[in-house]
Design an enzyme around this catalytic site. Structure first.
Site, PDB file in Angstrom:
ATOM      1  N   SER A 156      45.589 -12.827  58.914  1.00  0.00           N
ATOM      2  CA  SER A 156      46.010 -12.538  60.239  1.00  0.00           C
ATOM      3  C   SER A 156      47.354 -12.960  60.441  1.00  0.00           C
ATOM      4  CB  SER A 156      44.917 -13.376  60.930  1.00  0.00           C
ATOM      5  OG  SER A 156      45.525 -13.698  62.316  1.00  0.00           O
ATOM      6  N   TYR A 169      41.190 -21.735  63.268  1.00  0.00           N
ATOM      7  CA  TYR A 169      41.314 -20.304  62.797  1.00  0.00           C
ATOM      8  C   TYR A 169      42.833 -20.359  62.349  1.00  0.00           C
ATOM      9  CZ  TYR A 169      41.472 -15.384  63.113  1.00  0.00           C
ATOM     10  OH  TYR A 169      41.507 -13.932  62.597  1.00  0.00           O
TER      11      TYR A 169
END
Ligand code: NAD
Length: 271
Positions: A156, A169
């Protein structure tokens, strides 16, 4: 579906979390290029079967089979690889894509939610990459590719952009960088290619609140120099190319597919 160019013909891929979103687009992109697929799902069997059906009835793609697996469980990941190898003979391409969010302000984040995200997003990718390397080493080189095997981690932009309210995350994705680069360093000499794709904002279920109203979309676009939200196929096409020999000399790299999100758009008008 487009006509395949067959650059992955005769190869087999496992794509985790491929019953939805980015994983589904990656599976379809790789299948269109001729590879066989293991479509992995966690809870949505019907969607996984629909994607496999699409691949199996297209007539120009590889063959797809479906399997439930929780990627954070070692025995389930091993069973998924065994099923793939029993059915197709081996695994050539592994895309550990499954991921999740459990957001909270850092001081309110429970150990359970921290652990769950690390278990799926990081340990899940470790378990899949390890089984892939074991299989690549077991079977040795094949004529279908110049590489022994390809691993494409789904990271990401939050592997480098800090993300308040999402510490678990962001930490999981930051760690993927070192996992990927270490695998590259360790197994590059055996002709394994290990890379990551770092998507920006892609329109999927994981971030619905960021695009489900025009207001949210306008806010999001402020973070994207290219001024549009990404779609899963933006990632699927890059993954298929990255799995192919066309990108053979790319190893140990993260490819950002983010419309420029990592180029500090906040500084566009003098900061
Ligand atoms: P998604 O929610 O559609 O896909 C996530 C998939 O992972 C789902 O199919 C889900 O069932 C599966 N999954 C969750 N826990 C699992 C488990 N324990 N075992 C097996 N599968 C499990 O969202 P998405 O956007 O397609 O996310 C795919 C990947 O892309 C994730 O790793 C995510 O972090 C990454 N990503 C997404 C974006 C984005 O903007 N959508 C941006 C950057 C990175």
């Amino acid at each position: 579906m487009q006509k395949p160019n067959e650059r992955l013909a005769g190869q087999t891929a496992i794509v985790t979390g491929s019953s939805s979103g980015i994983g589904a687009a990656v599976a379809l992109g790789i299948a269109r290029d001729g590879a066989n697929l293991l479509i992995n799902y966690h809870s949505d069997k019907k969607s996984a079967e629909d994607i496999a059906h699409k691949i199996n009835t297209d007539g120009t793609c590889g063959e797809a089979i479906v399997m439930k697996c929780d990627v954070s469980k070692e025995d389930e990941v091993q069973a998924m690889f065994k099923k793939t190898i029993d059915h197709f003979g081996t695994v050539d391409i592994c895309v550990p894509n499954a991921g999740m969010q459990k957001d909270a302000a850092f001081h309110e984040m429970s150990l359970k939610d921290w652990q769950m995200v690390i278990d799926v997003n990081l340990t899940g990718q470790f378990l899949c990459a390890r089984e892939a390397i074991r299989e690549f080493k077991r079977r040795g080189m094949r004529e279908v590719s110049k590489s022994l095997g390809k691993i494409i981690h789904m990271s990401s932009v939050h592997q480098i952009i800090p993300w308040a309210g999402h510490a678990n995350y962001a930490a999981s994705k930051g760690a993927i960088t070192m996992l990927m680069e270490t695998i590259c360093q360790e197994y590059g000499p055996e002709k394994v290619r290990c890379n990551s794709i770092a998507p920006g904002a892609i329109k999927t279920d994981i971030n619905k609140e960021a695009w489900s109203t025009q207001e949210a979309l306008d806010e999001l676009n402020k973070l994207i120099p290219y001024k549009r939200i990404g779609v899963p196929d933006d990632i699927g096409s890059v993954a298929a190319w990255l799995a192919s020999d066309e990108s053979e000399y790319i190893n140990g790299t993260t490819i950002y597919v983010d419309g420029g999100m990592t180029c500090y758009p906040g500084f566009t008008n003098n900061g």
